[in-house]
Design a protein around this motif. Structure first.
Motif, PDB file in Angstrom:
ATOM      1  N   ASP A   1      -0.531  -6.177  -3.708  1.00 32.28           N
ATOM      2  CA  ASP A   1      -1.941  -5.868  -3.454  1.00 32.28           C
ATOM      3  C   ASP A   1      -2.494  -5.075  -4.631  1.00 32.28           C
ATOM      4  OD1 ASP A   1      -4.467  -5.344  -2.000  1.00 32.28           O
ATOM      5  OD2 ASP A   1      -3.303  -6.057  -0.284  1.00 32.28           O
TER       6      ASP A   1
ATOM      7  N   ASP B   1      -2.689  -1.352  12.681  1.00 27.98           N
ATOM      8  CA  ASP B   1      -2.987  -0.241  11.756  1.00 27.98           C
ATOM      9  C   ASP B   1      -4.234   0.492  12.226  1.00 27.98           C
ATOM     10  OD1 ASP B   1      -4.239  -2.771  10.930  1.00 27.98           O
ATOM     11  OD2 ASP B   1      -5.089  -1.645   9.250  1.00 27.98           O
TER      12      ASP B   1
ATOM     13  N   ARG C   1       0.831  -1.211   0.000  1.00 25.46           N
ATOM     14  CA  ARG C   1       0.000   0.000   0.000  1.00 25.46           C
ATOM     15  C   ARG C   1       0.862   1.256   0.000  1.00 25.46           C
ATOM     16  NH1 ARG C   1      -3.510  -3.575   2.375  1.00 25.46           N
ATOM     17  NH2 ARG C   1      -5.352  -3.816   1.040  1.00 25.46           N
TER      18      ARG C   1
ATOM     19  N   ASP D   1      -7.734 -13.767   0.747  1.00 26.03           N
ATOM     20  CA  ASP D   1      -8.759 -12.957   1.424  1.00 26.03           C
ATOM     21  C   ASP D   1      -9.533 -12.099   0.422  1.00 26.03           C
ATOM     22  OD1 ASP D   1      -6.276 -11.548   1.005  1.00 26.03           O
ATOM     23  OD2 ASP D   1      -7.145  -9.865   2.094  1.00 26.03           O
ATOM     24  N   GLU D   2     -10.683 -11.696   0.827  1.00 31.66           N
ATOM     25  CA  GLU D   2     -11.476 -10.639   0.189  1.00 31.66           C
ATOM     26  C   GLU D   2     -11.417 -10.674  -1.335  1.00 31.66           C
ATOM     27  OE1 GLU D   2     -11.112  -7.216   3.618  1.00 31.66           O
ATOM     28  OE2 GLU D   2      -9.573  -7.226   2.072  1.00 31.66           O
TER      29      GLU D   2
ATOM     30  N   TYR E   1      -4.558  -5.832  15.061  1.00 37.17           N
ATOM     31  CA  TYR E   1      -4.488  -4.925  13.913  1.00 37.17           C
ATOM     32  C   TYR E   1      -3.980  -3.569  14.406  1.00 37.17           C
ATOM     33  CZ  TYR E   1      -6.068  -7.774  10.084  1.00 37.17           C
ATOM     34  OH  TYR E   1      -6.114  -8.714   9.089  1.00 37.17           O
TER      35      TYR E   1
ATOM     36  N   GLU F   1      -2.460   1.277   4.452  1.00 35.22           N
ATOM     37  CA  GLU F   1      -3.241   2.251   3.684  1.00 35.22           C
ATOM     38  C   GLU F   1      -2.959   3.664   4.195  1.00 35.22           C
ATOM     39  OE1 GLU F   1      -4.469  -0.571   4.953  1.00 35.22           O
ATOM     40  OE2 GLU F   1      -6.110  -1.398   3.748  1.00 35.22           O
TER      41      GLU F   1
ATOM     42  N   TRP G   1      -7.937 -13.718  10.743  1.00 34.40           N
ATOM     43  CA  TRP G   1      -7.897 -12.262  10.952  1.00 34.40           C
ATOM     44  C   TRP G   1      -9.244 -11.687  11.337  1.00 34.40           C
ATOM     45  CZ3 TRP G   1     -10.142  -8.295   7.870  1.00 34.40           C
ATOM     46  CH2 TRP G   1     -10.757  -8.713   6.686  1.00 34.40           C
TER      47      TRP G   1
ATOM     48  N   TRP H   1      -5.339 -16.831   4.286  1.00 36.99           N
ATOM     49  CA  TRP H   1      -6.250 -16.132   5.209  1.00 36.99           C
ATOM     50  C   TRP H   1      -7.517 -16.956   5.451  1.00 36.99           C
ATOM     51  CZ3 TRP H   1      -4.155 -12.279   7.778  1.00 36.99           C
ATOM     52  CH2 TRP H   1      -3.169 -11.484   7.198  1.00 36.99           C
TER      53      TRP H   1
ATOM     54  N   LEU I   1      -7.587   3.659   9.706  1.00 32.85           N
ATOM     55  CA  LEU I   1      -8.777   3.014   9.176  1.00 32.85           C
ATOM     56  C   LEU I   1      -9.869   2.981  10.227  1.00 32.85           C
ATOM     57  CD1 LEU I   1      -9.366   1.499   6.534  1.00 32.85           C
ATOM     58  CD2 LEU I   1      -8.838  -0.607   7.764  1.00 32.85           C
TER      59      LEU I   1
ATOM     60  N   HIS J   1      -7.334  -9.053  -4.665  1.00 31.96           N
ATOM     61  CA  HIS J   1      -6.324  -8.019  -4.393  1.00 31.96           C
ATOM     62  C   HIS J   1      -5.271  -7.995  -5.508  1.00 31.96           C
ATOM     63  CE1 HIS J   1      -7.466  -6.638  -0.314  1.00 31.96           C
ATOM     64  NE2 HIS J   1      -7.898  -7.861  -0.119  1.00 31.96           N
TER      65      HIS J   1
END
Ligand code: TNX
Length: 497
Positions: free
Chosen positions: A167, A397, A138, A303-304, A395, A444, A370, A353, A410, A241
């Protein structure tokens, strides 16, 4: 005397032992790297000389000690017994923490302060995976920063760096045969301004951002880590990602109008397709990781991944239809079976993940949890090895404070107290398959190395402490952590004051 992580046994006795200017040492092969770390810190106070006879510092091995364990006895001389190479390294880190904080600074050392307390230390970690995660995808992180971060990890006896190399917003890994990944895929034309509140934003600051590591730099990072007893676990996030891949090689994606990596945060729908060509690419990526990080676990993300575009990309749709696959989750399950299967034959360990568990994880993978902390128990019950990285406690972040003058993050707050309750996620579980855990520094909003350190510490100290002890340890207050944050200060770490 404060040592963090807190040793199992630290018994201070009367008297001190001055560190001599002529520093003789004796060690087997497994102790040589550890001594070199000590030598770096004690130069120029002491001149080190290896000997085969009587020595001021001797290191011996005892395989009856628990893995990564060590014992130190300081009398007129210093005797270290270690289970293995890592144990010898941790003994050295403890010896450094038994000296004033300035020993970590690289500055001149006041000779009269270079004295060890006479003592006995007996120590070993509870968990074998004690990790920290960095996200240069990021916001790019320079090599020098990563090397210094590894030094901090070693002080905290953290032994695993999870390095998130790719990513949507940028690809940092050189892959033979795919040069556009580290040109087109590594550079975005700008970055969303301020805090992003909606899923998709197209305006950005117009400041190009990017970078990629060379193979030589990645090997340098892995070698520096190895010297400190740390394994680098590289992650390539697949199949989601991956907007940076699609920008570099549209033929690997599902649409041909993506010209650059993502300029905002959140999850891109522009993911790689599932054709033979894309699988061949993914296999090359695995081969590259195995080549650059021999012996390391490798992380393949998972993930995602919104798989909606797989059903609008005609070649992928046809492949899925031929297999009777009608949902993105089943499509990802097929992807993971193919790719993890390939990787498991080549790497020591393959990590994914926890979404992959939800879709049906291939046998033999390690699940990194996570989202819900409760998934840790479910994954263990299902027979998987597990790494605990729950957002509720690790986390980092997420900001420590939500005060108006706190740097953008975030989500906030994620307090010292919440991080100090990390151990509750495994309390009461049958933890046989629980390898350990780690803290995350998704970047991020961590735009600079300074901000990464600001978010990492002091909270990261509590993660290191709990993973070493397997339980709570030092109280989650700034006062209790002050002796260790003083060492961070000496190292030049810009932790959150
Ligand atoms: C979720 S954790 C993500 C990351 C983000 C992070 C921000 C995970 C596997 N995916 O892509 O950076 O949240 O906290």
């Amino acid at each position: 005397m404060h040592v963090l992580p807190t040793p199992r046994r630290l018994e201070i006795r009367d008297g001190e032992t001055a560190i001599p200017p002529a520093f003789t040492w004796r060690a087997p092969r497994e102790g040589v790297r550890a001594v070199s770390v000590l030598e770096d810190r004690l130069t120029p106070h002491s001149r080190f000389r290896r000997t085969t006879g009587d020595a001021f510092l001797t290191i011996g091995l005892d395989d009856a000690l628990p893995t990564e364990g060590y014992r130190i006895e300081i009398t007129d001389t210093v005797h270290v017994t270690a289970a293995d190479e890592r144990g010898a390294g941790w003994a050295i880190q403890t010896l450094l923490q038994l000296l004033p904080a300035q020993v970590h600074s690289g500055a001149m050392l006041r000779p009269e302060t270079m004295r060890w307390p006479r003592c006995i230390v007996e120590d070993a970690p509870h968990f074998g995976w004690r990790g920290a995660h960095l996200d240069p995808a990021r916001h790019f992180l320079p090599v020098d920063f990563v090397l210094r971060f590894l030094d901090v990890m070693a002080m905290l006896k953290l032994n695993t760096l999870h390095f998130h190399l790719t990513d949507d917003q940028g690809w940092r890994l050189p892959v033979p045969g795919y040069p556009r990944l580290t040109t087109v895929g590594a550079w975005r034309p700008g970055t969303v301004r301020g805090k992003q509140t909606v899923e998709e934003v197209h305006e950005h600051d117009g400041v190009p951002h990017g970078g990629a590591y060379t193979p030589g730099e990645l090997r340098e990072i892995a070698e520096h880590a190895r010297r400190l007893g740390i394994t680098v676990v590289p992650e390539v996030d697949l199949p989601g990602h991956t907007q940076s891949v699609v920008a570099a090689y549209p033929e690997l994606g599902c649409r041909d109008d993506i010209t650059h990596p993502r300029t905002c945060w959140g999850i891109s729908h522009h993911v790689i397709n599932l054709t033979d060509e894309a699988f061949a690419f993914c296999r090359t990526v695995v081969d590259t990781l195995v080549d650059l990080f021999p012996g390391s676990p490798i992380h393949l993300g998972g993930d995602e991944c919104p798989g909606d575009q797989w059903f609008t990309h005609e070649p992928t749709r046809a492949l899925l239809a031929a297999r009777g696959i009608t949902t993105p989750a089943d499509a990802q399950r097929w992807f993971e079976e193919e790719l993890c299967g390939y990787a498991l034959e080549r790497a020591e360990r393959v990590v994914v993940w926890d979404e992959v568990l939800e879709y049906g994880a291939p046998d033999g993978v390690t699940i990194m949890v996570w989202r819900e902390s409760a998934t840790i128990g479910r994954a263990l019950d299902a027979g998987f090895d597990v790494v605990a990285a729950p957002c509720a406690h690790t986390y980092l972040d997420y900001g420590e404070s939500d005060a108006p003058d706190a740097p953008l993050s975030l989500h906030a707050p994620r307090t010292l107290e919440e991080v100090g309750r990390f151990h509750e996620v495994w309390t009461g579980l049958d933890t046989d398959g629980l390898l350990g855990g780690q803290f995350q520094l998704w970047s991020e909003y961590l735009r600079t190395p300074e901000l990464v350190e600001h978010f990492a510490f002091p909270r990261g100290l509590l993660v290191a402490e709990q993973l070493w002890l397997g339980g709570p340890g030092v109280s989650p207050t700034r006062e209790a952590l002050a002796p260790t944050t003083a060492r961070l200060t000496a190292m030049g770490v810009r932790w959150r004051r």
